[in-house]
Design a protein around this motif. Structure first.
Motif, PDB file in Angstrom:
ATOM      1  N   ALA A1148       0.824  -1.211   0.000  1.00 30.81           N
ATOM      2  CA  ALA A1148       0.000   0.000   0.000  1.00 30.81           C
ATOM      3  C   ALA A1148       0.857   1.261   0.000  1.00 30.81           C
ATOM      4  O   ALA A1148       0.481   2.282  -0.596  1.00 30.81           O
ATOM      5  CB  ALA A1148      -0.926  -0.011   1.215  1.00 30.81           C
ATOM      6  N   LEU A1149       2.000   1.215   0.680  1.00 31.20           N
ATOM      7  CA  LEU A1149       2.845   2.402   0.757  1.00 31.20           C
ATOM      8  C   LEU A1149       3.312   2.858  -0.614  1.00 31.20           C
ATOM      9  O   LEU A1149       3.508   4.049  -0.858  1.00 31.20           O
ATOM     10  CB  LEU A1149       4.063   2.107   1.650  1.00 31.20           C
ATOM     11  CG  LEU A1149       3.813   2.190   3.167  1.00 31.20           C
ATOM     12  CD1 LEU A1149       4.968   1.556   3.919  1.00 31.20           C
ATOM     13  CD2 LEU A1149       3.637   3.624   3.592  1.00 31.20           C
ATOM     14  N   SER A1150       3.502   1.919  -1.516  1.00 32.53           N
ATOM     15  CA  SER A1150       3.967   2.261  -2.862  1.00 32.53           C
ATOM     16  C   SER A1150       2.965   3.165  -3.571  1.00 32.53           C
ATOM     17  O   SER A1150       3.344   4.095  -4.294  1.00 32.53           O
ATOM     18  CB  SER A1150       4.196   0.981  -3.667  1.00 32.53           C
ATOM     19  OG  SER A1150       4.797   1.274  -4.903  1.00 32.53           O
ATOM     20  N   HIS A1151       1.675   2.916  -3.328  1.00 29.32           N
ATOM     21  CA  HIS A1151       0.638   3.763  -3.937  1.00 29.32           C
ATOM     22  C   HIS A1151       0.787   5.206  -3.462  1.00 29.32           C
ATOM     23  O   HIS A1151       0.621   6.153  -4.247  1.00 29.32           O
ATOM     24  CB  HIS A1151      -0.759   3.243  -3.567  1.00 29.32           C
ATOM     25  CG  HIS A1151      -1.115   1.969  -4.256  1.00 29.32           C
ATOM     26  ND1 HIS A1151      -2.038   1.896  -5.280  1.00 29.32           N
ATOM     27  CD2 HIS A1151      -0.668   0.703  -4.083  1.00 29.32           C
ATOM     28  CE1 HIS A1151      -2.154   0.662  -5.692  1.00 29.32           C
ATOM     29  NE2 HIS A1151      -1.330  -0.087  -4.976  1.00 29.32           N
ATOM     30  N   ALA A1152       1.100   5.369  -2.181  1.00 30.67           N
ATOM     31  CA  ALA A1152       1.242   6.715  -1.635  1.00 30.67           C
ATOM     32  C   ALA A1152       2.443   7.425  -2.242  1.00 30.67           C
ATOM     33  O   ALA A1152       2.389   8.619  -2.571  1.00 30.67           O
ATOM     34  CB  ALA A1152       1.378   6.649  -0.118  1.00 30.67           C
ATOM     35  N   HIS A1174      -4.629  10.374   2.967  1.00 33.35           N
ATOM     36  CA  HIS A1174      -5.914  10.262   2.264  1.00 33.35           C
ATOM     37  C   HIS A1174      -5.992   8.949   1.494  1.00 33.35           C
ATOM     38  O   HIS A1174      -5.047   8.569   0.804  1.00 33.35           O
ATOM     39  CB  HIS A1174      -6.074  11.438   1.301  1.00 33.35           C
ATOM     40  CG  HIS A1174      -7.493  11.706   0.925  1.00 33.35           C
ATOM     41  ND1 HIS A1174      -8.244  10.852   0.159  1.00 33.35           N
ATOM     42  CD2 HIS A1174      -8.328  12.751   1.217  1.00 33.35           C
ATOM     43  CE1 HIS A1174      -9.451  11.339  -0.016  1.00 33.35           C
ATOM     44  NE2 HIS A1174      -9.530  12.511   0.634  1.00 33.35           N
ATOM     45  N   PRO A1175      -7.147   8.236   1.595  1.00 34.31           N
ATOM     46  CA  PRO A1175      -7.296   6.976   0.859  1.00 34.31           C
ATOM     47  C   PRO A1175      -7.089   7.132  -0.642  1.00 34.31           C
ATOM     48  O   PRO A1175      -6.547   6.224  -1.282  1.00 34.31           O
ATOM     49  CB  PRO A1175      -8.742   6.558   1.176  1.00 34.31           C
ATOM     50  CG  PRO A1175      -9.049   7.220   2.474  1.00 34.31           C
ATOM     51  CD  PRO A1175      -8.301   8.518   2.461  1.00 34.31           C
ATOM     52  N   ALA A1176      -7.513   8.282  -1.180  1.00 33.92           N
ATOM     53  CA  ALA A1176      -7.361   8.490  -2.620  1.00 33.92           C
ATOM     54  C   ALA A1176      -5.913   8.717  -3.006  1.00 33.92           C
ATOM     55  O   ALA A1176      -5.558   8.648  -4.185  1.00 33.92           O
ATOM     56  CB  ALA A1176      -8.216   9.682  -3.067  1.00 33.92           C
ATOM     57  N   ILE A1185      -0.895   7.751   9.187  1.00 35.18           N
ATOM     58  CA  ILE A1185      -0.290   8.889   8.489  1.00 35.18           C
ATOM     59  C   ILE A1185       1.051   8.447   7.904  1.00 35.18           C
ATOM     60  O   ILE A1185       1.870   7.818   8.590  1.00 35.18           O
ATOM     61  CB  ILE A1185      -0.088  10.091   9.431  1.00 35.18           C
ATOM     62  CG1 ILE A1185      -1.446  10.584   9.951  1.00 35.18           C
ATOM     63  CG2 ILE A1185       0.667  11.211   8.741  1.00 35.18           C
ATOM     64  CD1 ILE A1185      -1.352  11.754  10.907  1.00 35.18           C
ATOM     65  N   THR A1186       1.260   8.775   6.633  1.00 38.29           N
ATOM     66  CA  THR A1186       2.491   8.404   5.939  1.00 38.29           C
ATOM     67  C   THR A1186       3.384   9.625   5.766  1.00 38.29           C
ATOM     68  O   THR A1186       2.912  10.696   5.366  1.00 38.29           O
ATOM     69  CB  THR A1186       2.177   7.800   4.558  1.00 38.29           C
ATOM     70  OG1 THR A1186       1.284   6.695   4.734  1.00 38.29           O
ATOM     71  CG2 THR A1186       3.437   7.329   3.857  1.00 38.29           C
ATOM     72  N   LYS A1233      -4.344  14.874   1.491  1.00 41.97           N
ATOM     73  CA  LYS A1233      -3.809  14.261   0.275  1.00 41.97           C
ATOM     74  C   LYS A1233      -2.319  14.507   0.152  1.00 41.97           C
ATOM     75  O   LYS A1233      -1.549  13.589  -0.140  1.00 41.97           O
ATOM     76  CB  LYS A1233      -4.535  14.816  -0.951  1.00 41.97           C
ATOM     77  CG  LYS A1233      -5.902  14.219  -1.178  1.00 41.97           C
ATOM     78  CD  LYS A1233      -6.461  14.648  -2.528  1.00 41.97           C
ATOM     79  CE  LYS A1233      -7.786  13.942  -2.790  1.00 41.97           C
ATOM     80  NZ  LYS A1233      -8.381  14.385  -4.069  1.00 41.97           N
ATOM     81  N   SER A1234      -1.899  15.741   0.364  1.00 38.43           N
ATOM     82  CA  SER A1234      -0.471  16.032   0.268  1.00 38.43           C
ATOM     83  C   SER A1234      -0.165  17.327   0.997  1.00 38.43           C
ATOM     84  O   SER A1234      -0.886  18.315   0.853  1.00 38.43           O
ATOM     85  CB  SER A1234      -0.034  16.138  -1.204  1.00 38.43           C
ATOM     86  OG  SER A1234       1.360  16.289  -1.277  1.00 38.43           O
ATOM     87  N   PHE A1235       0.900  17.292   1.773  1.00 38.37           N
ATOM     88  CA  PHE A1235       1.312  18.477   2.521  1.00 38.37           C
ATOM     89  C   PHE A1235       2.815  18.368   2.793  1.00 38.37           C
ATOM     90  O   PHE A1235       3.284  17.349   3.306  1.00 38.37           O
ATOM     91  CB  PHE A1235       0.529  18.570   3.834  1.00 38.37           C
ATOM     92  CG  PHE A1235       1.106  19.524   4.836  1.00 38.37           C
ATOM     93  CD1 PHE A1235       1.319  20.878   4.507  1.00 38.37           C
ATOM     94  CD2 PHE A1235       1.454  19.100   6.105  1.00 38.37           C
ATOM     95  CE1 PHE A1235       1.860  21.746   5.434  1.00 38.37           C
ATOM     96  CE2 PHE A1235       1.983  19.967   7.038  1.00 38.37           C
ATOM     97  CZ  PHE A1235       2.192  21.301   6.705  1.00 38.37           C
ATOM     98  N   LYS A1236       3.545  19.407   2.422  1.00 37.25           N
ATOM     99  CA  LYS A1236       4.976  19.442   2.723  1.00 37.25           C
ATOM    100  C   LYS A1236       5.146  19.822   4.189  1.00 37.25           C
ATOM    101  O   LYS A1236       5.169  20.993   4.540  1.00 37.25           O
ATOM    102  CB  LYS A1236       5.698  20.427   1.816  1.00 37.25           C
ATOM    103  CG  LYS A1236       5.998  19.907   0.427  1.00 37.25           C
ATOM    104  CD  LYS A1236       6.944  20.844  -0.313  1.00 37.25           C
ATOM    105  CE  LYS A1236       7.221  20.361  -1.724  1.00 37.25           C
ATOM    106  NZ  LYS A1236       8.148  21.270  -2.443  1.00 37.25           N
ATOM    107  N   ILE A1237       5.259  18.798   5.028  1.00 35.75           N
ATOM    108  CA  ILE A1237       5.403  19.045   6.457  1.00 35.75           C
ATOM    109  C   ILE A1237       6.764  19.670   6.761  1.00 35.75           C
ATOM    110  O   ILE A1237       6.919  20.426   7.727  1.00 35.75           O
ATOM    111  CB  ILE A1237       5.189  17.729   7.240  1.00 35.75           C
ATOM    112  CG1 ILE A1237       5.129  18.005   8.742  1.00 35.75           C
ATOM    113  CG2 ILE A1237       6.234  16.703   6.903  1.00 35.75           C
ATOM    114  CD1 ILE A1237       4.718  16.801   9.560  1.00 35.75           C
TER     115      ILE A1237
END
Length: 1655
Positions: A1148-1152, A1174-1176, A1185-1186, A1233-1237
């Motif tokens: 699953a991590l590869s999808h992210a 986010h699942p999408a 959280i990844t 979905k995406s955030f530069k932490i």
């Protein structure tokens, strides 16, 4: 019989000793005179051959005849012991001149040696191996090998021939032509003698030659009136021994011989005398300094010999007083003033009884001090033909060696010369491993009958469909109707005021208040115990809820049991009074199971001695698992698991760690069947809860970790990769070279490469246990394997290259856990010394150290018996421990001090009673501390100063070292108070090598060529070296510097010094300095050896990322439950390595990662870190959280690293962010979905707060995260873990180059792809090309449909989920990544062996999921149930299609309850608490295996909270946790049963939620097996004393009142096959699919691995 002073293992005789010989025993044997006699190597047996063709075996120790054999047909002469105690060689005197190899055990000839044509007159046995020489009157000398019937070669000589080996076994002398002696090099003897000397004056009638023990002199015996001492180098006569009268001789003489030390010569005379000459006198002509009368007066002393190990002579002659009878005499001396120990000296004897060998060392004085003397014995642990008990026999031999007394095996061993016996034993360990302990029963609180079977509900191996768990130890369980509960749990909002005023309320030892709900019914308990006793039980364990703090009920039951007659009663409150009923219960049962075995063994052991142990005049002490000695009366089974290896840790700690230098030490103990690793930095590292052989034990144990199978690790070539272990060849059959038909193993590789030398290895193999290692079968097997490897890979590797590849992979396999052991605790592996011991450690030491970056290796001189020697250095300990339940602060400190003082006095008093002076006693005070709200307790040692009680400072320091941070705002809780009392019996002297090395720096001798024993051929990284010198350690003087390559041989170990390394020999150690050495250049071409190594290195990166995350995270989910995954990805986002903690994260991590690559494209810079859930965007459910970080090299992204962790809360409608009734994604918390932490290296705190707090709280009925501070801490920990991964990736690139690393990333993916293709081809073949089809329905009726179409030629497959139902308005929707994870999990299970888990696994699989289905929902769909429920049901569908096994429970049974949160009506948020657990069920049966009951299956493996911890923290009572009998489906193989979990709430208004499946549709059976039962969730409403059950259905939430209960009955597993008849196909399939269960040892690494696989 005495043994005199010993030098270099030889008896040192003196004129005083020799003068005191007298006849001690005579035997009347046979009808004709003796012709020869010989001793066994150990001096215990003497064999004689007589002219009446008889062979007599004499027991020298007991002074009696043991057996008589006859060879009337062939005749007997020159009987000679081989190196095998039960086998001799003798010459024939009739019919032919064959030599015969005879077993004394059964009087059977093992082999015949034919070639001589006339009588054999001289035999010479090699002192080194199984070679021997024979000389015959036919004028030939022949060389033989006991292992082969054919002659190794022959030479012709003139005159009367005689032969002898020199002490090294490398040179032999041949006397011939009546005046010449020739010297031959055994390695090149066919080339002729290297030296021939003519004796400078005529010697008449010579009959024999023999070397002195140093090889410098030759004794030439004659039939005349003189014997001669010759210089062995030039054959000049040094002494003429005069005053002799030659004996009457027939065919040969054996009447002249050396003393074992080479000083004295003895010779029998024709008058029946025995003359003795002292060769240390300077005169040329030497007269006898002593002449003895013997019983052989009439016709003379025919033969004589000196026992090799004791001051005993044996003479043989002719008639004495009886016509035609033969007398045989033993002569001994007894001189108290010259014995090994004086009358006022006492021995300390230390014994390590191992599985194969028992090592014994006895000593007087203190190691390292003047006057210290030691006696070493090594013997087989089992040798029933010779002795009953190995430790008893070892002590008997040591006492004989030390005192000179003759002690018969039939008499009790006297103890007056023994001060103490210290023993480490594997009796308990073996009983546990083999399940051969005492039959015992368990008494436990009602409702928990099956608690120890369920345990923590985790399965041992997450990818094994056939779940295998070791059986519990108890044979019966009785439930006791009693109950106590804790008041004022940590989460209670309704605390009880003044509990001491209430009835039935008591204060526990820990300070906690308890209410006694039900006292045990004494009469009922008596009846229950009486039934057990009548059934034959004599040993019981008692474990009741909360007995750690309230032991009264247990004690009462113990009193009743004692009165009934039970011989062993283990109360959990006595055994280990610590919270957690499961490990405390298994510890109590282990004690009841093992202690009677220990006591039985001790009783038998003590019976072999006089009454010294019983009187207490001789101490008997045993080593515990914690590294301390205890008196025999305090030794218990559950503390004995590591009794053996613990001595080794003490041994290397005391002989390697330098208290001034303080360099920490890694202990590396590599034996034949296991490799153990530990660490010492001045303090012993203990663990307090470990699992061994499937049994969890609560007791202090040294942190010893079994990391590999040692020399027995089996070698495979699987899926294009070199694989070493974890399977072991064991001791039987053992490696292929053991001649038992065993598989190829690490030892075989070492043998073929020249790292094991057969000539120096014991000859204990073959049907008669007299053969050496078999290199021929090893070469044959490796040749077959190399052929297969070259055919598979298309390469042409030499045999050496293939075999060395396995050694490299073995070394890397062992390095991974060593890195984990050190780096997990915050230590740099390279900054350690490697202490090597065990028989196989020396062959791998240089390679292991080089891989780890360690520069120094130390081997102690007793490395092969270090566990026994460690007992000599160990302290006596006595420990007491009590539970506690209060915070550590200024108000509690006075109470803690008072308790400590009481416990210290208890400890000190116990040690004083054992005879220690107060000055010899010290105590260590420990508090078991943890931060409030965490589970990580650290045993914290009090500062040294008596007035310093700053435990907080010490704890914070420990916590920071272990985890990298502290929690200053948290309360520190005291869980236990522990006192370790230490009795210093041996004031330790520095035994480490550092100071001697410093002293010898200016005087090292590197010119050791003259000391070379031989030259051998060894294969190294750079190739085969044909000229590697071999040295014998005992011949290398201190100060010798041996440069590699070289091989150093010790008595029981081989040490390989690799090129660029050098070994300094000091008085007690070998210290190896490790150089960098030469490395072969690795190219981008796929090479199977490097493929295996890179697989380990990539996985090591993921594992070390995980260790960093665990260390630096703050939440319980990540730090303690290990609910996270870390992974490495290629620049394309494809998975390279994933440490498999959580199956649902696989793939699953590869999808992210791929989503973020496509999202940012070129907009990623070095220093950027991405946050997503986010699942999408490739997420699973929102709490996961990844964090993703790109790895740059020269400005380009070359890899990605990522970590995914389950956060305790991220907002939404309910605490924990896992609502059972969510309908929309926003209700489940923050969705990102995406955030530069982190952007350009800066952490965006405000951005995190906005996304976790503000945005979720903006939705109706929702709040933001309820634990932002913990979220931020865990996110930073994930970032740190990624940074660790980046550092390791860059180091790998630096070592091999980017091109090579990326090439092997692709090679490893292809390797996994090929394994999956092979599986799919086999499946297609089995199903004859038909599609695999399966349908399963969720409980709401939604179908999950699968059709698998396989291309049998290509090994490709289409997994088509067409027909699957649409997304639901609920939360069981599963993101596509979850479906991918389920498939990769199933594929890995079906492959059935370890393969790299990477994106290659799915390369041959085309996954087709219909959009907007339950497996590919829209972006706003709720998904929390999809991750934990639908994932399980997807696995059911896949395994059903493949017909792999019946369905397991198909559910996680997610239960949450708590208080607080946002009020839906008022909008106000109140503080509260929450709890979440998943509950086990039954696993499905399959071909060849029954399903397991009460375990987690497939996509989860989470542990469950211990019942006592649950009740301590939350206002609940766990009424029942048991197996739901009969819920598994019946079949040829039955499905496993589910469980029953009954929880009562003791406060009102607790929100309880259940999220479960399989409440409607049954878990399917397969191939005629019955379905498992569905689950059931009941709400038992309590009102006015009445109970009203309500079905909660599968997914629901309700507000429970006080006294309400929830009962969860989890589903069972399906059955497999028709129970009434067996299909041949099923049986055949079963044979293919059953897997071996490998029992793991304990230690911190084992605990971490167990936890990580049960996250």
């Amino acid at each position: 019989m005495v043994e005199s002073n010993e030098v270099n293992g030889q008896i040192k005789m003196t004129p005083e000793i020799v003068s005191c010989y007298k006849t001690a025993k005579t035997f009347r044997l046979g009808d004709r005179p003796v012709s020869a006699l010989s001793f066994s190597d150990n001096g215990e047996l003497c064999v004689t051959s007589s002219e009446d063709d008889s062979i007599h075996v004499i027991d020298c120790l007991e002074g009696k005849q043991k057996s008589t054999l006859f060879s009337k047909k062939y005749g007997v002469n020159l009987a000679r012991f081989t190196h095998h105690t039960n086998a001799i060689v003798h010459a024939s005197t009739k019919e032919d001149d064959t030599l015969r190899y005879l077993s004394l055990y059964d009087n059977q000839y093992l082999r015949y040696f034919q070639g001589h044509t006339k009588r054999v007159v001289s035999l010479g046995m090699s002192p080194l191996n199984d070679n021997f020489l024979s000389a015959s009157l036919d004028g030939s000398i022949r060389l033989w090998d006991l292992r082969a019937a054919g002659c190794e070669g022959a030479m012709d000589v003139n005159g009367y021939p005689t032969v002898a080996f020199d002490p090294s076994g490398r040179v032999f002398a041949a006397g011939h032509s009546s005046d010449k002696i020739s010297m031959y090099d055994l390695r090149a003897w066919r080339a002729g003698p290297f030296l021939t000397n003519q004796i400078d004056q005529g010697v008449a009638g010579w009959k024999g030659i023999s070397f002195s023990n140093d090889g410098k002199n030759l004794l030439l015996s004659t039939t005349g009136n003189s014997h001669y001492i010759l210089d062995a180098y030039d054959c000049t006569i040094k002494h003429q021994l005069v005053g002799h009268t030659g004996s009457t001789l027939g065919m040969c003489t054996e009447a002249a011989f050396w003393s074992p030390d080479g000083r004295f010569v003895y010779a029998g005379t024709s008058q029946g005398m025995l003359n003795v000459w002292d060769t240390q006198q300077e005169a040329f002509e030497l007269s006898p300094f002593k002449t003895f009368n013997t019983p052989h007066q009439q016709e003379g002393t025919r033969v004589a010999g000196h026992n090799p190990t004791t001051a005993m002579m044996v003479t043989g002659g002719d008639v004495v007083g009886w016509a035609s009878n033969f007398f045989f005499a033993i002569h001994s001396c007894k001189i108290p003033t010259m014995s090994k120990i004086h009358q006022n000296e006492k021995l300390t004897i230390c014994i390590d009884r191992g599985g194969t060998f028992t090592d014994c060392i006895g000593f007087v004085g203190r190691p390292g001090e003047a006057g210290y003397r030691e006696f070493v014995v090594k013997l087989l642990s089992e040798d029933p033909n010779n002795y009953k008990d190995a430790p008893t026999e070892g002590i008997r031999r040591i006492v004989q060696l030390a005192t000179g007394q003759t002690i018969s095996r039939s008499q009790p061993v006297p103890t007056q010369s023994i001060e103490s016996v210290r023993m480490g034993t594997t009796v308990a360990t073996n009983a546990l491993l083999e399940r051969k302990g005492e039959r015992c029963a368990l008494l436990i609180t009602k409702g928990f009958k099956d608690l120890l079977i369920i345990g923590n509900q985790a399965r041992p191996k997450i990818f094994d469909l056939s779940i295998t768990k070791p059986d519990v130890l108890q044979q019966d369980v009785v439930e006791i109707e009693e109950r106590v509960v804790l008041l004022n749990s940590a989460a209670s909002q309704e605390t009880v005021k003044d509990p001491h005023t209430l009835s039935d309320v008591v204060k526990g030892i820990s300070g906690e208040w308890l209410k006694v709900l039900q006292k045990p019914d004494i009469n009922l308990v008596k009846a229950q115990l009486k039934n057990l006793y009548d059934d034959g039980y004599k040993s019981i364990a008692v474990c009741l809820m909360h007995a750690y703090t309230f032991p009264e009920h247990e004690k009462k039951i113990g009193e009743i049991a004692k009165s009934i007659g039970f011989t062993h009663i283990s109360l959990s409150s006595d055994i280990m009074p610590m919270v957690k009923i499961v490990p405390r219960g298994t510890s109590a049962v282990a004690d009841a199971y093992l202690t009677p075995c220990i006591q039985g063994y001790i009783k038998g052991f003590v019976s072999g001695f006089d009454d010294g142990f019983e009187k207490g005049t001789t101490k008997l002490q045993f080593m515990q698992s914690d590294g301390g000695l205890v008196p025999v009366n305090n030794f218990s089974g559950f503390r004995a698991i590591l009794s053996g290896p613990a001595g080794g840790v003490v041994g290397y700690a005391q002989t390697t760690f330098d208290s001034k230098d303080k360099t920490p030490v890694i202990g590396f103990d590599m034996g034949g069947t296991s490799t153990d690793v530990s660490r010492y930095d001045g303090h012993y590292e203990h663990v307090f809860e470990t699992t061994t052989a499937g049994v969890t034990i609560q007791a202090p144990q040294l942190d010893i970790n079994t990391v590999a199978a040692g020399g027995g690790s089996m070698l495979f070539f699987k899926n294009g990769m070199f694989t070493v272990g974890p399977e072991s060849a064991g001791a039987h059959p053992g490696p292929a070279c053991y001649r038992k038909g065993g598989p190829l193993a690490v030892s075989d590789a070492n043998l073929l490469l020249g790292r094991l030398l057969p000539d120096y290895f014991p000859k204990i193999f073959g049907p008669n246990e007299d053969l050496g290692l078999d290199i021929n079968i090893v070469r044959e097997k490796f040749a077959e394997l190399a052929k297969e490897i070259n055919k598979t890979t298309g390469e042409i590797k030499s045999l050496d290259e293939v075999v060395y590849g396995f050694i490299k992979v073995a070394n890397e396999t062992m390095c991974r856990p060593i890195r984990a052991l050190t780096e997990a605790k915050g230590h740099d592996t390279s900054k350690h010394i490697l202490a090597v011991f065990g028989g196989a450690g020396g062959q791998h030491a240089c390679g292991i150290a080089r891989n780890l970056g360690i520069s120094q290796i130390v081997l102690y001189r007793h490395s092969s018996i270090l566990s026994a020697f460690g007992l000599a250095l160990a302290d006596v300990v006595h420990e007491v421990q009590e539970p506690s339940a209060e915070g550590f602060d200024s108000s509690s400190l006075p109470r803690i001090k008072t308790r400590v003082e009481t416990l210290v006095k208890q400890c000190t008093d116990k040690l004083l009673q054992q005879g220690f002076d107060a000055s010899e006693i010290s105590t260590e005070v420990y508090l078991n501390l943890r931060y409030d709200g965490t589970d990580c307790a650290l045993m914290t040692l009090k500062p040294l100063s008596p007035t310093d009680w700053d435990f907080e400072g010490e704890f914070v320091k420990l916590y920071k070292q272990e985890f990298g941070f502290s929690l200053p705002e948290r309360i520190i809780c005291v869980d236990d108070i522990r006192i370790r009392g230490i009795g210093k019996s041996f004031p330790s002297k520095e035994l480490t090598p550092r100071e001697e090395i410093e002293r010898r720096k200016s005087s090292q001798n590197s010119d050791v060529k003259a000391l070379e024993e031989s030259i051998t051929s060894v294969y190294f990284e750079s190739g085969r070296d044909e000229n590697v010198p071999v040295y014998l350690l005992h011949k290398l003087p201190a100060g010798s510097l041996v440069h590699g390559p070289a091989v150093i041989i010790d008595a029981t170990a081989t040490v390989v010094i690799e090129p660029a390394c050098k070994a300094l020999i000091t008085s007690q150690h070998i210290t190896i300095t490790v150089g960098e050495g030469e490395k072969k250049k690795v190219t981008t071409e796929m090479e199977p050896i490097q493929l295996s190594i890179f697989s380990h290195r990539f996985m090591s990166i993921a594992e070390q990322m995980g260790r960093t995350l665990q260390k630096t995270a703050i939440s319980t989910n990540i730090k303690e439950r290990l609910d996270f995954s870390c992974a490495l990805f290629g620049a394309d986002g494809g998975l390279v390595a994933n440490a498999p903690h959580i199956p649902v994260h696989l793939g699953a991590l590869s999808h992210a990662v791929i989503y973020q690559m496509n999202y940012y494209k070129e907009d990623l810079q070095e220093g950027d870190v991405i946050m997503t859930n986010h699942p999408a965007a490739g997420g699973s459910h929102l709490p996961d959280i990844t964090i993703i970080t790109p790895v740059f090299d020269r400005g380009k992204i070359v890899f990605f690293v990522a970590s995914r962790g389950h956060h305790a809360d991220i907002g939404g409608i309910s605490p924990g962010s896992m609502p059972p009734h969510s309908k929309e994604l926003y209700q489940e918390g923050a969705a990102i979905k995406s955030f530069k932490i982190v952007s350009n290296g800066k952490f965006d705190t405000k951005g995190v707060e906005h996304r976790l707090c503000d945005i979720p709280a903006s939705y109706p009925g929702c709040s933001g995260t309820r634990c932002l501070r913990d979220n931020i801490s865990d996110l930073k920990a994930q970032i740190a873990a990624n940074q660790k991964g980046i550092i390791l990736v860059k180091a790998l690139i630096e070592e091999y180059s980017l091109e090579v690393v990326q090439a092997y990333m692709l090679h490893i993916r292809r390797n996994a792809e090929q394994a999956v293709r092979h599986l799919l081809k086999q499946v297609a073949k089995d199903h004859q090309g038909h599609d695999l089809v399966a349908v399963e329905h969720m409980d709401d009726g939604t179908p999950i449909c699968l059709r698998v179409t396989i291309d049998a030629d290509d090994g490709k497959a289409i997994f088509d989920f067409e027909g699957t139902g649409p997304e639901v308005y609920g939360n069981t929707n599963a993101p596509e990544s979850v479906c991918h994870s389920a498939i990769i999990y199933c594929i890995r299970c079906l492959v059935g062996q370890d393969i790299p888990l990477n994106s290659g696994c799915l390369e041959p699989i085309d996954i087709r999921i219909p959009k907007l289905s339950i497996l590919s929902p829209s972006e706003t769909s709720a998904v929390v149930g999809g991750n934990v429920l639908t994932s399980q049901r997807t696995v059911d569908v896949v395994l059903k299609a493949f017909e792999a096994c019946a369905a397991s429970q198909g559910c996680c049974n997610n239960l949450t309850f708590g208080k607080g949160g946002k009020n839906a009506e008022t909008g106000k948020t109140t503080s509260g608490w929450g709890y979440y657990e998943t509950i086990a069920g039954g696993s499905g049966a399959g071909p060849g295996w029954e399903g397991k009951s009460g375990v987690h299956t497939h996509m989860t493996n989470t542990r469950i909270t211990d019942p006592e911890i649950l009740e301590r923290r939350y206002p609940v009572i766990l009424r029942e946790f048991s197996i739901r009998k009969g819920s598994g489906g019946k079949g040829l193989y039955n499905g496993g049963d589910g469980v029953i979990r009954d929880i009562e709430f003791i406060e009102p208004d607790i929100q309880v939620s259940i999220l479960s499946e399989r409440r409607v549709f049954h878990p399917y059976g397969l191939l005629g097996g019955e379905d498992g039962k569905t689950g059931l969730n009941l709400w038992i409403q309590s009102s006015d004393g009445k109970e009203h059950p309500v079905n909660l259905s599968g997914k629901n939430s309700a507000l429970f009142g006080k006294g309400d209960r929830i009962i969860i009955q989890s589903p069972g597993g399906g059955g497999y096959g028709n129970q009434h008849h067996s299909s041949p196909g099923i049986v055949q399939k079963a044979a293919k699919t059953l897997s071996n269960f490998v029992i793991k040892a304990g230690g911190s690494l084992g605990a971490y691995k167990d936890t990580s696989e049960s996250a």
